[in-house]
Design a protein around this motif. Structure first.
Motif, PDB file in Angstrom:
ATOM      1  N   ARG A 153       0.999  -1.077   0.179  1.00  0.00           N
ATOM      2  CA  ARG A 153      -0.007   0.120   0.132  1.00  0.00           C
ATOM      3  C   ARG A 153       1.061   1.178  -0.139  1.00  0.00           C
ATOM      4  N   LYS A 154       2.091   1.179   1.142  1.00  0.00           N
ATOM      5  CA  LYS A 154       2.809   2.144   1.295  1.00  0.00           C
ATOM      6  C   LYS A 154       3.618   2.628  -0.154  1.00  0.00           C
ATOM      7  N   LYS A 155       4.324   1.763  -1.173  1.00  0.00           N
ATOM      8  CA  LYS A 155       5.112   1.208  -2.690  1.00  0.00           C
ATOM      9  C   LYS A 155       3.679   2.433  -3.624  1.00  0.00           C
ATOM     10  N   TYR A 156       2.268   1.547  -3.194  1.00  0.00           N
ATOM     11  CA  TYR A 156       2.053   1.753  -4.181  1.00  0.00           C
ATOM     12  C   TYR A 156       1.093   3.547  -4.249  1.00  0.00           C
ATOM     13  N   ASN A 157       0.691   4.224  -2.790  1.00  0.00           N
ATOM     14  CA  ASN A 157       0.917   4.797  -2.923  1.00  0.00           C
ATOM     15  C   ASN A 157       2.432   6.118  -3.240  1.00  0.00           C
ATOM     16  N   GLU A 158       3.123   5.726  -2.779  1.00  0.00           N
ATOM     17  CA  GLU A 158       4.463   6.135  -3.131  1.00  0.00           C
ATOM     18  C   GLU A 158       4.648   6.297  -4.855  1.00  0.00           C
ATOM     19  N   PHE A 159       3.875   5.794  -5.687  1.00  0.00           N
ATOM     20  CA  PHE A 159       4.185   5.491  -7.021  1.00  0.00           C
ATOM     21  C   PHE A 159       2.743   6.121  -7.774  1.00  0.00           C
ATOM     22  N   ASN A 160       1.585   6.941  -7.092  1.00  0.00           N
ATOM     23  CA  ASN A 160       0.973   7.156  -7.137  1.00  0.00           C
ATOM     24  C   ASN A 160       1.244   8.657  -6.983  1.00  0.00           C
ATOM     25  N   LYS A 161       2.362   8.769  -6.435  1.00  0.00           N
ATOM     26  CA  LYS A 161       2.374  10.496  -6.316  1.00  0.00           C
ATOM     27  C   LYS A 161       3.493  10.637  -6.866  1.00  0.00           C
ATOM     28  N   ALA A 162       3.904  10.149  -7.648  1.00  0.00           N
ATOM     29  CA  ALA A 162       4.866  10.584  -8.698  1.00  0.00           C
ATOM     30  C   ALA A 162       3.905  10.612 -10.289  1.00  0.00           C
ATOM     31  N   LEU A 163       2.838  10.018 -10.719  1.00  0.00           N
ATOM     32  CA  LEU A 163       1.979   9.935 -11.198  1.00  0.00           C
ATOM     33  C   LEU A 163       1.248  11.854 -11.367  1.00  0.00           C
ATOM     34  N   LYS A 164       0.852  12.385 -10.442  1.00  0.00           N
ATOM     35  CA  LYS A 164       0.502  13.135 -10.101  1.00  0.00           C
ATOM     36  C   LYS A 164      -1.360  13.282  -9.943  1.00  0.00           C
ATOM     37  N   GLN A 165      -1.460  14.125 -10.154  1.00  0.00           N
ATOM     38  CA  GLN A 165      -3.505  13.898 -11.143  1.00  0.00           C
ATOM     39  C   GLN A 165      -3.386  13.785 -12.162  1.00  0.00           C
ATOM     40  N   SER A 166      -2.013  13.169 -12.496  1.00  0.00           N
ATOM     41  CA  SER A 166      -2.617  12.679 -13.740  1.00  0.00           C
ATOM     42  C   SER A 166      -3.261  11.501 -13.904  1.00  0.00           C
ATOM     43  N   GLY A 167      -3.075  10.240 -12.829  1.00  0.00           N
ATOM     44  CA  GLY A 167      -3.563   9.362 -12.645  1.00  0.00           C
ATOM     45  C   GLY A 167      -5.009   9.388 -11.830  1.00  0.00           C
ATOM     46  N   LYS A 209       2.728   6.656 -19.596  1.00  0.00           N
ATOM     47  CA  LYS A 209       3.497   6.076 -19.657  1.00  0.00           C
ATOM     48  C   LYS A 209       4.874   5.370 -19.788  1.00  0.00           C
ATOM     49  N   THR A 210       5.851   6.196 -20.573  1.00  0.00           N
ATOM     50  CA  THR A 210       7.042   6.420 -20.396  1.00  0.00           C
ATOM     51  C   THR A 210       7.130   6.457 -18.731  1.00  0.00           C
ATOM     52  N   LEU A 211       6.608   7.407 -17.663  1.00  0.00           N
ATOM     53  CA  LEU A 211       6.762   7.174 -16.163  1.00  0.00           C
ATOM     54  C   LEU A 211       6.441   6.387 -15.514  1.00  0.00           C
ATOM     55  N   ILE A 212       5.385   5.498 -16.095  1.00  0.00           N
ATOM     56  CA  ILE A 212       4.926   4.315 -15.376  1.00  0.00           C
ATOM     57  C   ILE A 212       5.928   3.386 -15.766  1.00  0.00           C
ATOM     58  N   ASP A 213       6.058   2.969 -16.886  1.00  0.00           N
ATOM     59  CA  ASP A 213       7.144   2.393 -17.397  1.00  0.00           C
ATOM     60  C   ASP A 213       8.206   1.831 -16.404  1.00  0.00           C
ATOM     61  N   SER A 214       8.877   2.994 -16.556  1.00  0.00           N
ATOM     62  CA  SER A 214       9.968   3.350 -15.538  1.00  0.00           C
ATOM     63  C   SER A 214      10.014   3.324 -13.813  1.00  0.00           C
ATOM     64  N   LYS A 215       9.041   3.521 -13.563  1.00  0.00           N
ATOM     65  CA  LYS A 215       8.445   3.248 -12.308  1.00  0.00           C
ATOM     66  C   LYS A 215       8.401   0.923 -12.329  1.00  0.00           C
ATOM     67  N   LEU A 216       7.887   0.898 -13.349  1.00  0.00           N
ATOM     68  CA  LEU A 216       7.237  -0.813 -13.160  1.00  0.00           C
ATOM     69  C   LEU A 216       8.823  -1.470 -12.514  1.00  0.00           C
ATOM     70  N   LYS A 217      10.014  -1.188 -13.081  1.00  0.00           N
ATOM     71  CA  LYS A 217      11.004  -1.792 -12.848  1.00  0.00           C
ATOM     72  C   LYS A 217      11.366  -2.221 -11.627  1.00  0.00           C
ATOM     73  N   LYS A 218      10.777  -1.261 -11.038  1.00  0.00           N
ATOM     74  CA  LYS A 218      11.058  -1.216  -9.033  1.00  0.00           C
ATOM     75  C   LYS A 218       9.700  -1.757  -8.945  1.00  0.00           C
ATOM     76  N   PHE A 219       8.386  -1.293  -9.283  1.00  0.00           N
ATOM     77  CA  PHE A 219       7.296  -2.050  -8.821  1.00  0.00           C
ATOM     78  C   PHE A 219       6.408  -2.651  -9.689  1.00  0.00           C
ATOM     79  N   PRO A 220       7.081  -3.814 -10.298  1.00  0.00           N
ATOM     80  CA  PRO A 220       5.494  -4.842 -11.379  1.00  0.00           C
ATOM     81  C   PRO A 220       4.293  -5.155 -10.379  1.00  0.00           C
ATOM     82  N   TRP A 221       4.190  -4.904  -9.349  1.00  0.00           N
ATOM     83  CA  TRP A 221       2.948  -4.946  -9.035  1.00  0.00           C
ATOM     84  C   TRP A 221       2.250  -3.881  -9.022  1.00  0.00           C
TER      85      TRP A 221
END
Length: 159
Positions: free
Chosen positions: A86-100, A115-127
């Protein structure tokens, strides 16, 4: 980790249990046009099923032995792992800002910049895509979501 991948795979294969673990609020039921999943099964039962999947065949024989001797002791680590996800999921979402906010993974993939931002972050958090599918509109898990429609322009109507 392998443990987290098994946890996510179990959740994907046990949708009704996931709904019970994550939320089955009246609002969710109404929004999705389905019946509320009622169960007399406590959440700990599902956590124990997950612990069994994750630890009974662990690569470490000592972990297998400990699990066989006291399986209930492994419920808390599974609950804790959901908290970390949950914590890592929300950190990921914060990087997306309001765009997500409120958008599905598929919709987010349509915008090249997102897509580029998400794909780069999926390398560390694929779930994240799986978690986003379950948690995107659930304020108990998604603390960065917005109830506003991303297409609304409140600034222009306020003037």
């Amino acid at each position: 980790s392998a443990h987290t991948s098994r946890l996510i795979a179990w959740c994907k294969a046990n949708n009704d249990a996931c709904i019970k673990l994550f939320s089955d609020s009246v609002k969710d039921v109404k929004d999705q046009g389905r019946k509320k999943k009622q169960s007399g099964t406590p959440k700990e039962t599902y956590y124990l099923q997950l612990a069994s999947l994750i630890f009974s065949n662990d690569e470490d024989p000592e972990t297998q032995l400990l699990f066989s001797q006291n399986p209930n002791a492994f419920i808390k680590p599974v609950q804790t792992r959901f908290g970390m996800l949950r914590k890592k999921y929300n950190e990921f979402n914060k990087a997306l800002k309001q765009s997500g906010a409120g958008m599905t993974y598929e919709d987010l993939q349509k915008d090249p910049e997102t897509k580029t931002l998400i794909d780069s972050k999926l390398k560390k958090f694929p779930w994240w895509p799986d978690l986003h599918g379950w948690w995107t509109t659930n304020p108990a898990f998604n603390t960065t979501s917005s109830s506003a429609d991303p297409g609304q322009n409140f600034e222009s109507t306020a003037l």
